[in-house]
Scaffold this motif. Structure first.
Motif, PDB file in Angstrom:
ATOM      1  N   ASP A  33      53.179  51.124  62.027  1.00 17.06           N
ATOM      2  CA  ASP A  33      54.098  50.116  62.577  1.00 17.06           C
ATOM      3  C   ASP A  33      55.064  50.760  63.561  1.00 17.06           C
ATOM      4  N   ALA A  49      53.254  51.542  66.668  1.00 21.00           N
ATOM      5  CA  ALA A  49      52.946  50.323  67.418  1.00 21.00           C
ATOM      6  C   ALA A  49      54.148  49.862  68.234  1.00 21.00           C
ATOM      7  N   ILE A  50      55.349  50.042  67.706  1.00 20.04           N
ATOM      8  CA  ILE A  50      56.560  49.670  68.443  1.00 20.04           C
ATOM      9  C   ILE A  50      56.727  50.567  69.673  1.00 20.04           C
ATOM     10  N   GLU A  88      54.226  49.514  72.239  1.00 20.36           N
ATOM     11  CA  GLU A  88      54.618  48.263  72.897  1.00 20.36           C
ATOM     12  C   GLU A  88      55.744  48.513  73.899  1.00 20.36           C
ATOM     13  N   MET A 131      59.260  40.575  70.437  1.00 19.09           N
ATOM     14  CA  MET A 131      58.215  41.588  70.443  1.00 19.09           C
ATOM     15  C   MET A 131      57.705  41.836  69.023  1.00 19.09           C
ATOM     16  N   ARG A 179      55.519  39.043  67.897  1.00 22.10           N
ATOM     17  CA  ARG A 179      54.219  39.132  68.578  1.00 22.10           C
ATOM     18  C   ARG A 179      53.337  40.191  67.917  1.00 22.10           C
ATOM     19  N   LEU A 180      53.932  41.328  67.570  1.00 22.98           N
ATOM     20  CA  LEU A 180      53.159  42.363  66.900  1.00 22.98           C
ATOM     21  C   LEU A 180      52.685  41.892  65.526  1.00 22.98           C
ATOM     22  N   ARG A 181      53.504  41.148  64.814  1.00 22.69           N
ATOM     23  CA  ARG A 181      53.090  40.623  63.503  1.00 22.69           C
ATOM     24  C   ARG A 181      51.907  39.679  63.640  1.00 22.69           C
ATOM     25  N   GLU A 233      49.708  39.720  66.305  1.00 22.89           N
ATOM     26  CA  GLU A 233      48.571  40.260  67.055  1.00 22.89           C
ATOM     27  C   GLU A 233      48.110  41.621  66.557  1.00 22.89           C
ATOM     28  N   GLU A 234      49.012  42.421  66.026  1.00 24.88           N
ATOM     29  CA  GLU A 234      48.665  43.780  65.630  1.00 24.88           C
ATOM     30  C   GLU A 234      48.173  43.774  64.189  1.00 24.88           C
ATOM     31  N   PHE A 254      50.311  44.865  60.939  1.00 23.44           N
ATOM     32  CA  PHE A 254      51.732  45.044  61.230  1.00 23.44           C
ATOM     33  C   PHE A 254      52.547  44.155  60.298  1.00 23.44           C
TER      34      PHE A 254
END
Length: 363
Positions: free
Chosen positions: A177, A180-181, A184, A249, A252-254, A256-257, A260
């Motif tokens: 996670d 990933a941040i 991004e 953001m 969105r990650l939750r 799409e990723e 996450f």
């Protein structure tokens, strides 16, 4: 003839005298004796449950969820007639899952939605045989975190370029996670990463081995904040500054990723420090819960849930984060899916208690 009449008269007189000699009650109707009242059958004495030992896999000594596990064990041992609890320290929350996987009928565990999600899916789940049997009982401590630094000139993601960042261990399930941040933000390939736990990150920052670290602070649900022991320790060297994240953001990650699970938490201006955090800060959260393997005996989990809920309001004397362990916040879980343990759900249902998703309550 006269003789017969005389004999009859004498007989009548004798009969009258005989009747007069009888007790008065002899001429009354016979008294009816009531039937005896049946003796009720004795109420069977409940057979007491045998003393049953359990263990709580609690993480590292000193972590908020470890301290709150000690509190739960104390309340169980004090308030349960048959359950006895012992706290077991582990190298981390993932280790709590590992020990519970091996002995599902012996352990209550500290649980996070992050671990529950990642251990059941590719590419992280293979070492854990894609374990997906952990279920929720009730809330524990928070694990709310932010990017922190001594350098007041680091204010935006682009300011991280060329810096050394301390984050979770390479094998830790929270590390993807955090990476990933950074990805991004577009800086993942432009920073140097070093790895360790939260205590290690504090040490790296304090010793000058890192410019930025991912560190936790105390969060009392829904919106109470304080620096906590890690940041308080760092401030013996100098003031700490915070780098926030964009909640859009994060959402969105939750969505799409894959895997996450970091929740977004708004920290009001000045909540951590009026000088070094003058504007609102969006932080991340890996909330922790008490849980158990779905194979754990329902009666045991029911009893743990009963003691946990009936001890609401008594945890704050053990740790500041215990202040949110109230009747409103204990019956929460870390996923929108209904993954409460059946024993816990039975207790909540019998007492008309609604179990809610923690993420909805923190928004």
């Amino acid at each position: 003839m006269k003789k017969k009449k005389l004999l009859a008269l004498i007989g009548s007189i004798c009969l009258v005298l005989a009747l007069a000699a009888l007790p008065l009650g002899a001429c009354a109707p016979a008294e009816v004796t009531p039937a005896p009242t049946p003796t009720p059958a004795p109420t069977p004495t409940p057979i007491p449950k045998p003393i049953t030992p359990i263990k709580i896999a609690a993480g590292r000594v000193g972590d908020s969820w470890y301290v709150l596990s000690e509190a739960l064990a104390y309340f169980i041992n004090k308030n349960s007639e048959w359950l006895r609890a012992t706290v077991v320290a582990t190298p981390g929350i993932t280790a709590c899952y590992e020990i519970t996987m091996e002995k599902p009928n012996e352990y209550i565990s500290i649980v996070t939605p992050l671990n529950s999600t990642r251990m059941a899916m590719e590419p992280w789940g293979k070492p854990y045989d894609y374990y997906d049997k952990m279920r929720y009982i009730g809330v524990s401590g928070s694990m709310t975190w932010a990017w922190v630094t001594f350098d007041k000139e680091i204010k935006t993601p682009r300011d991280l370029v060329g810096k050394t960042i301390s984050m979770g261990r390479e094998a830790a399930l929270r590390t993807p996670d955090e990476q990933a941040i950074l990805k991004e933000w577009g800086v993942l390939d432009e920073v140097r990463l070093i790895h360790g736990g939260y205590g290690g990150a504090m040490g790296a920052l304090k010793d000058g081995l890192a410019d930025v670290a991912c560190l936790t602070f105390d969060h009392i649900y829904p919106a109470g904040f304080s620096k906590g022991p890690l940041i308080t320790n760092l401030e013996t060297k100098g003031p700490i500054y915070y780098i926030g994240m964009d909640p859009d953001m994060m959402e969105r990650l939750r969505n799409e990723e894959s895997g996450f699970e970091t929740m977004s938490v708004r920290v009001p201006p000045g909540a951590l420090d009026p000088k070094t955090q003058p504007t609102e800060l969006w932080a991340g959260a890996f909330p922790t819960f008490f849980g158990a393997d779905e194979r754990m005996d329902e009666d045991i989990v029911y009893e743990v849930t009963r003691v946990l809920y009936e001890s609401a309001g008594k945890f704050a004397t053990w740790h500041p984060q215990g202040a949110h362990m109230t009747e409103d916040w204990i019956p929460t879980l870390g996923t929108v899916k209904k993954e409460t343990h059946l024993g816990a759900q039975k207790y909540y249902d019998e007492h008309g208690i609604e179990v809610k998703y923690l993420g909805d309550l923190l928004r």
